[in-house]
Design a protein around this motif. Sequence first.
Motif, short mmCIF file in Angstrom:
data_model
loop_
_atom_site.label_atom_id
_atom_site.label_comp_id
_atom_site.label_asym_id
_atom_site.label_seq_id
_atom_site.Cartn_x
_atom_site.Cartn_y
_atom_site.Cartn_z
N ASP A 107 -10.81 -8.15 0.32
CA ASP A 107 -10.67 -6.69 0.37
C ASP A 107 -10.24 -6.23 1.76
OD1 ASP A 107 -11.28 -6.29 -2.26
OD2 ASP A 107 -13.43 -6.04 -1.92
N LEU A 108 -10.69 -6.93 2.80
CA LEU A 108 -10.28 -6.55 4.16
C LEU A 108 -8.78 -6.68 4.34
CD1 LEU A 108 -13.10 -8.07 6.40
CD2 LEU A 108 -12.76 -5.68 5.73
N LEU A 109 -8.19 -7.71 3.74
CA LEU A 109 -6.74 -7.87 3.82
C LEU A 109 -6.04 -6.83 2.95
CD1 LEU A 109 -4.24 -9.42 4.78
CD2 LEU A 109 -4.55 -10.96 2.84
N LEU A 110 -6.56 -6.62 1.75
CA LEU A 110 -5.93 -5.65 0.85
C LEU A 110 -5.97 -4.24 1.44
CD1 LEU A 110 -7.24 -6.85 -2.64
CD2 LEU A 110 -5.08 -7.39 -1.51
N ASP A 111 -7.01 -3.95 2.19
CA ASP A 111 -7.14 -2.59 2.74
C ASP A 111 -6.09 -2.27 3.79
OD1 ASP A 111 -9.28 -2.09 1.11
OD2 ASP A 111 -10.81 -2.51 2.63
N ILE A 112 -5.54 -3.30 4.46
CA ILE A 112 -4.53 -3.03 5.49
C ILE A 112 -3.12 -3.04 4.92
CG2 ILE A 112 -6.02 -4.06 7.24
CD1 ILE A 112 -4.04 -6.42 7.32
N LEU A 113 -2.96 -3.46 3.66
CA LEU A 113 -1.64 -3.47 3.02
C LEU A 113 -1.33 -2.08 2.47
CD1 LEU A 113 -1.80 -6.84 1.02
CD2 LEU A 113 -0.73 -6.43 3.24
N PRO A 114 -0.05 -1.76 2.26
CA PRO A 114 0.30 -0.48 1.64
C PRO A 114 -0.42 -0.31 0.30
CG PRO A 114 2.27 -1.53 2.53
CD PRO A 114 1.15 -2.52 2.67
N SER B 111 -1.56 -3.19 -2.62
CA SER B 111 -2.94 -3.63 -2.83
C SER B 111 -3.43 -3.27 -4.23
CB SER B 111 -3.86 -3.02 -1.77
OG SER B 111 -3.79 -1.61 -1.80
N ALA B 112 -2.98 -2.14 -4.76
CA ALA B 112 -3.40 -1.75 -6.11
C ALA B 112 -2.93 -2.76 -7.16
CB ALA B 112 -2.87 -0.35 -6.43
N VAL B 113 -1.68 -3.21 -7.02
CA VAL B 113 -1.15 -4.19 -7.99
C VAL B 113 -1.89 -5.52 -7.86
CG1 VAL B 113 0.89 -5.51 -8.66
CG2 VAL B 113 1.11 -3.09 -8.05
N LEU B 114 -2.19 -5.94 -6.64
CA LEU B 114 -2.91 -7.20 -6.43
C LEU B 114 -4.29 -7.14 -7.07
CD1 LEU B 114 -1.92 -8.04 -2.75
CD2 LEU B 114 -1.33 -9.36 -4.79
N ARG B 115 -4.97 -6.00 -6.96
CA ARG B 115 -6.29 -5.87 -7.58
C ARG B 115 -6.19 -5.90 -9.10
NH1 ARG B 115 -7.29 -2.42 -2.85
NH2 ARG B 115 -9.10 -3.29 -1.72
N GLU B 116 -5.12 -5.31 -9.64
CA GLU B 116 -4.93 -5.33 -11.09
C GLU B 116 -4.63 -6.74 -11.60
OE1 GLU B 116 -1.86 -2.61 -12.08
OE2 GLU B 116 -3.00 -0.81 -11.47
N ASP C 72 5.74 0.88 6.56
CA ASP C 72 4.84 -0.07 5.87
C ASP C 72 4.45 -1.20 6.81
OD1 ASP C 72 4.95 1.35 3.47
OD2 ASP C 72 6.76 0.28 2.81
N ILE C 73 5.43 -1.74 7.52
CA ILE C 73 5.17 -2.86 8.43
C ILE C 73 4.31 -2.42 9.61
CG2 ILE C 73 6.25 -4.48 10.03
CD1 ILE C 73 8.56 -4.73 8.05
N LYS C 74 4.62 -1.23 10.18
CA LYS C 74 3.84 -0.75 11.32
C LYS C 74 2.41 -0.45 10.93
CE LYS C 74 7.77 1.14 13.90
NZ LYS C 74 8.43 2.37 14.41
N ALA C 75 2.20 0.02 9.69
CA ALA C 75 0.84 0.32 9.25
C ALA C 75 0.00 -0.95 9.20
CB ALA C 75 0.89 0.97 7.86
N VAL C 76 0.61 -2.07 8.84
CA VAL C 76 -0.11 -3.34 8.80
C VAL C 76 -0.38 -3.85 10.20
CG1 VAL C 76 -0.03 -5.75 8.05
CG2 VAL C 76 0.81 -3.96 6.53
#
Length: 541
Positions: free
Chosen positions: A12-19, A23-28, A66-70
Motif C-alpha cells: 500500500d505504501l508503494l501504491l499510495d505514491i503512484l497516480p 493504483s486503483a487498477v492494481l488494487r482491483e 505523474d513522474i514528478k508526483a512519484v
Amino acid sequence: MQKHEKITDDLDLLLDILPQQISAVLRELDDSDNLLEVVMDLGRLPKARFVNREVVLSEQEITYDDIKAVTRSISEFDADNRAGIERTLHRISAIRNRRQEVIGLTCRIGRAVYGTSDIIQDLIESGASILILGRPGVGKTTILRETARILAEKSRVIIVDTSNEIGGDGDVPHPAIGSARRMQVAKPSLQHEVMIEAVENHNPEVIVIDEIGRELEAMAARTIAERGVQLIGTAHGNTLENLLLNPTLSDLVGGIESVTLSDEEARRRGTQKTVLERRAPATFDMLVEIQDRNRVAVQNDVSAAVDALLRGYPLPPEIRYRDEQNRIHTQKPVVPKISTAAQAVSRAGKRETMPFSRSTGNQRSEVGILAGATPPLALAEMETQPLKPINIFPFGVARNRLTQAAKLLNVPARIVRELKEADALLTLRRYYRERQQPIVEAEQRKMPIFVLRSNTSQQLEQFLVDVFNLASVEEISGQDRTVVDQTQAAIEAVLNGERWIDLAPASSTIRRLQHEMARQADLVSHSYGKEPNRHVRIFRE
C-alpha cells in the motif's frame, strides 16, 4: 520444513505514491503475489508486469506531473539512479534524458519471503562460499536476503548493500535480514572498497553481497575468500558458461587462460597444442543457478565443473525442485562415462561389427557422448564396409548445418523430427545442463546423447566423423599413404601463407580423411566437383 510465508513489504505504501488511476487498477487486479514491477514512461501507457503476463493500467499516457508526483514521495536517487521508500524493499529506478531529467520509472516490488532458501539450506550452512546465478527477476536477491537472516542466527554476518535491495531503503535495515549488519555503499563504483572495509573493520564470519559486476569487485571477492571468510553472492550471468566467457567476472570461477602444450602432452591428451585451462582455484566453492522460483541447479565443485567445461564435457548439475506440496526433491547427477561417439554406438553390436581399434584418435574429438546404458543399435562400421544409416534427433542444433555436414562427408545421417524415431539425440551442452524434456526422455529411453561444445559446422562434421568411425591417418597405408603425404604438404603450404590448395581428385574415403586432417590443423576444407573428379580444397577461415 520451513513454511513459506510471503510478505509483501507494505504494498500500500508503494501504491499510495503512484497516480491514483494506476493504483486503483492494481488494487482491483488483486494479484500482488505475482506482481513484479510497475513501468511508467513519459508519453506512454503505464504497465504492470506480473510473473506470466503484462497489463496496461490506464488509457491515459504518463505525464511529467505523474513522474514528478512519484519522485517527490521517495528518497533521492543515488549514483546508480535507484531510490526507495523508507524501511521497505521496494526499488524505484529512473530513466533520464540528456538534461538529466527523469522521464521514466521502473517500480520493482520488494518482498521478504521466509523459507525460500530451504532448497539450498544445507549448502548455506556448510560454510562453503556460494555464487548464485539467474536471470533478472527470478529471485536471487530474495534468497540472498533469507540466507543472510538464517546465517546471522549463528554467525557474524555483514551485508554489503550497494543499492539497498537486500536491507531496504533508509538508515534502519528491514527486519527481513534478522540480526545481520548492513553496510551501505555511497557509489556503486566503490563497492569493492566497502567489501574490503567490511573484512578489515568488522570481523565478519560471512559476507553477503548482491550483483558482483566489476573486475575490482571480483578481485575483492577473491581477497575475502582467501582470508577464510564465507562469501555468499550473486553475479550477472545465467549459467556457469556465461560467467566463464565474461572476461570481467571469470576470475570468480578461476578464470581461463590459453596454454601451449608440448607435442608429447598434446598427443597424450589427443588435443591441439593450444588449449584453454583454468587459471586459478575458483573464488566460490559452489554455484547455484536459479532456474525458476522452485527449481535450482547446483554445481557442488566449481573448479571441477570449469575443468570439465573447458574439456568439452560439462558435468551435469544436481537438480533440486520444490513440488506443489512444498516438498523438496533432489536429483543427483549421474556422472557420465565419456567416450567417442563411435565407441558408444558400437557397443550393442559387437557380434555384427568390426572391433573399434583406433587409439590416439579417440580422444581428439570435442564431442561428448552421454550414455547411461547400452545404446539400442549397432551403427559403427569400418570405412571398408558400407555405412549403416543413423537416425539423429537434433535438439538445439542447426538442422541445415547438420545436413550440410552429412552431405559434405557423404555419410547416411538421417535427420528425424520425432525423438521416438531417433537412434541418438544430438544437442548442445547448455541444453543438456538445463535438463529439458527431450534430454530427460532420451535418458529414459536409454538413448545415446551426444553433446557438442558449440553449434558450428566444424563441430558437427567432427561428430559425424566419430559416429561413423571414419578412417584416420593411422588406418591408411600402401598406395594411399602418398595421398596422405600430399595432403599434409598442402596443409603446411596453407599454414605458411598460401590462400588455398586444391588437392587431386580422390575417393570419398580419402576425401573424408583429408577433411579430418584439415580440421586437426584448424583449417577449413570443402569438396568441389562431381564424381569421379570431386576434390578437396583446403584454406583458412
